[in-house]
Design a protein around this motif. Structure first.
Motif, PDB file in Angstrom:
ATOM      1  N   ARG A 195       0.845  -1.186   0.000  1.00  0.00           N
ATOM      2  CA  ARG A 195       0.000   0.000   0.000  1.00  0.00           C
ATOM      3  C   ARG A 195       0.877   1.231   0.000  1.00  0.00           C
ATOM      4  NH1 ARG A 195      -2.124   3.826   3.433  1.00  0.00           N
ATOM      5  NH2 ARG A 195      -4.282   4.419   3.006  1.00  0.00           N
ATOM      6  N   SER A 196       0.512   2.189  -0.815  1.00  0.00           N
ATOM      7  CA  SER A 196       1.265   3.433  -0.875  1.00  0.00           C
ATOM      8  C   SER A 196       0.906   4.309   0.315  1.00  0.00           C
ATOM      9  CB  SER A 196       0.894   4.157  -2.169  1.00  0.00           C
ATOM     10  OG  SER A 196       1.380   5.456  -2.121  1.00  0.00           O
ATOM     11  N   SER A 197       1.855   5.164   0.685  1.00  0.00           N
ATOM     12  CA  SER A 197       1.543   6.100   1.771  1.00  0.00           C
ATOM     13  C   SER A 197       0.978   7.395   1.206  1.00  0.00           C
ATOM     14  CB  SER A 197       2.807   6.400   2.571  1.00  0.00           C
ATOM     15  OG  SER A 197       3.762   6.978   1.716  1.00  0.00           O
ATOM     16  N   PHE A 198       0.827   7.426  -0.133  1.00  0.00           N
ATOM     17  CA  PHE A 198       0.346   8.647  -0.775  1.00  0.00           C
ATOM     18  C   PHE A 198      -1.003   8.384  -1.411  1.00  0.00           C
ATOM     19  CE2 PHE A 198       0.132  11.248  -4.703  1.00  0.00           C
ATOM     20  CZ  PHE A 198       0.065  12.486  -4.093  1.00  0.00           C
ATOM     21  N   ASN A 199      -2.001   9.176  -1.039  1.00  0.00           N
ATOM     22  CA  ASN A 199      -3.330   9.013  -1.624  1.00  0.00           C
ATOM     23  C   ASN A 199      -3.608  10.157  -2.571  1.00  0.00           C
ATOM     24  OD1 ASN A 199      -3.844   6.728  -0.107  1.00  0.00           O
ATOM     25  ND2 ASN A 199      -4.415   7.965   1.664  1.00  0.00           N
TER      26      ASN A 199
END
Lengths: 56, 299
Positions: B14-18
């Motif tokens: 999962r990316s930490s950037f949305n």
């Protein structure tokens, strides 16, 4: 100066053919035919040299 | 392993950037065969070449700031007769936009109805979307068929006067989007489009000559100073057709000579032969002005 603007590609025609064409289409320019033809040939040459330079 | 029997399951982290995708505000129609690289896809000079290069206009950006609708069908979840649901359709993305322009622009766009293009999407936040096939270095527009259809002016919503439908051809391409933010804006690309001119026939072709009237599309001002080299024959059923001579009558009117075999022995078109003309002006590299096409047929 001629009122007619000619297609540069007519510079591909021989002077004899160009004169025959002028007689048919724009006979008012017949006395200037040689000068016009010379101009078209020069323009054609310049165009092809510019195209060659652009390719380099 | 057949995909009907099972698939490898990969949880890819999962990316930490949305982030959210912004709305589509522009679309560029690119003729097939004009693939980009990752670098040329965001090069404004490459786009200018595609949009306006003399004898090779291969891309047309359009603003749809007047409106965008996602017309992709909903994913269908069918319910079995015992109450369980599964996805049973595979909708291909499609959109409807409302083109920024005027009636004359739209009339010319109508001639593109049903054509296939590679479509690059421009988003409101400046992002640009293309697709990059896995294993390929080429970035391309998303393949789509484009439709235009003019109806009556819409009294209830005039912003929707000029609709464009873009029906994409491949869902797979959307799984391989190439999303990037170039330094230029959509407005910059729009500025590369040659200024529109209108060409009308005022005296039909008879023998060698026809008369045309040329105006600037935006303000209707007559275009003066055109010469034979600005007149380009796009199509003909005769050989080596060109505009051999032009006489400017003033006020935007020109008497033009249309002939075939101009490289050898120029002659009138024969009965039934036609030539389709476009008037263009250029700065030696790119077109600065471009007209609609006008067809002349020898009676």
């Amino acid at each position: 100066m001629s009122k007619v603007k000619y297609n540069t590609r007519l510079g591909n025609l021989s002077l004899t053919k160009f004169k025959a064409w002028i007689v048919k289409n724009h006979k008012d320019d017949l006395d200037k035919a040689e000068t016009i033809h010379k101009g078209l040939v020069a323009k054609l040459k310049a165009k092809s040299e510019a195209a060659k330079a652009a390719k380099k | 392993m057949s995909e009907f029997c099972g698939k490898l399951i990969v949880f890819a982290g999962r990316s930490s950037f949305n982030s959210l995708m912004a709305q589509v505000i522009g679309i560029s129609l690119v003729k097939s065969g004009n693939a980009f690289t990752r670098l040329t896809f965001i090069s404004s000079s490459e786009w200018q070449t595609l949009i306006a290069l003399v004898d090779a206009m291969n891309a047309l950006p359009l603003s749809i700031k007047r409106g965008f609708e996602n017309t992709t069908s909903e994913v269908a979840m069918e319910e079995s007769n015992v109450g369980f649901k599964e996805q049973t359709n595979l909708p291909i993305p499609s959109l409807k936009g409302y083109v920024d322009g005027n009636y004359c622009d739209y009339r010319n766009l109508n001639k593109l109805n049903g054509q296939e293009f590679e479509v690059v999407l421009h988003l409101k936040d400046g992002m640009q979307l293309g697709t990059q096939e896995v294993g390929s270095t080429a970035v391309e527009g998303l393949k789509a068929t484009v439709h235009f259809y003019f109806g009556l002016p819409l009294a209830e919503n005039r912003m929707q006067s000029y609709p464009i439908w873009i029906n994409f051809e491949s869902y797979e391409e959307f799984l391989n989007l190439y999303v990037v933010k170039p330094t230029y804006t959509l407005r910059k690309l729009l500025s590369y489009i040659p200024v529109g001119m209108n060409v009308e026939t005022t005296v039909a072709l008879s023998g060698t000559a026809a008369t045309i009237f040329v105006t600037t599309r935006g303000d209707g001002a007559p275009v003066t100073g055109l010469d034979a080299d600005d007149m380009n024959i796009l199509a003909s059923n005769a050989d080596d057709v060109g505009i051999t001579a032009v006489v400017e009558s003033g006020g935007g009117f020109y008497i033009i000579d249309i002939e075939k075999d101009i490289g050898d022995t120029p002659a009138d078109l024969d009965t039934g032969e036609y030539a389709t003309l476009q008037v263009n002006q250029d700065d030696a590299t790119n077109y600065t002005h471009a007209s609609n096409s006008e067809t002349f047929t020898q009676p």
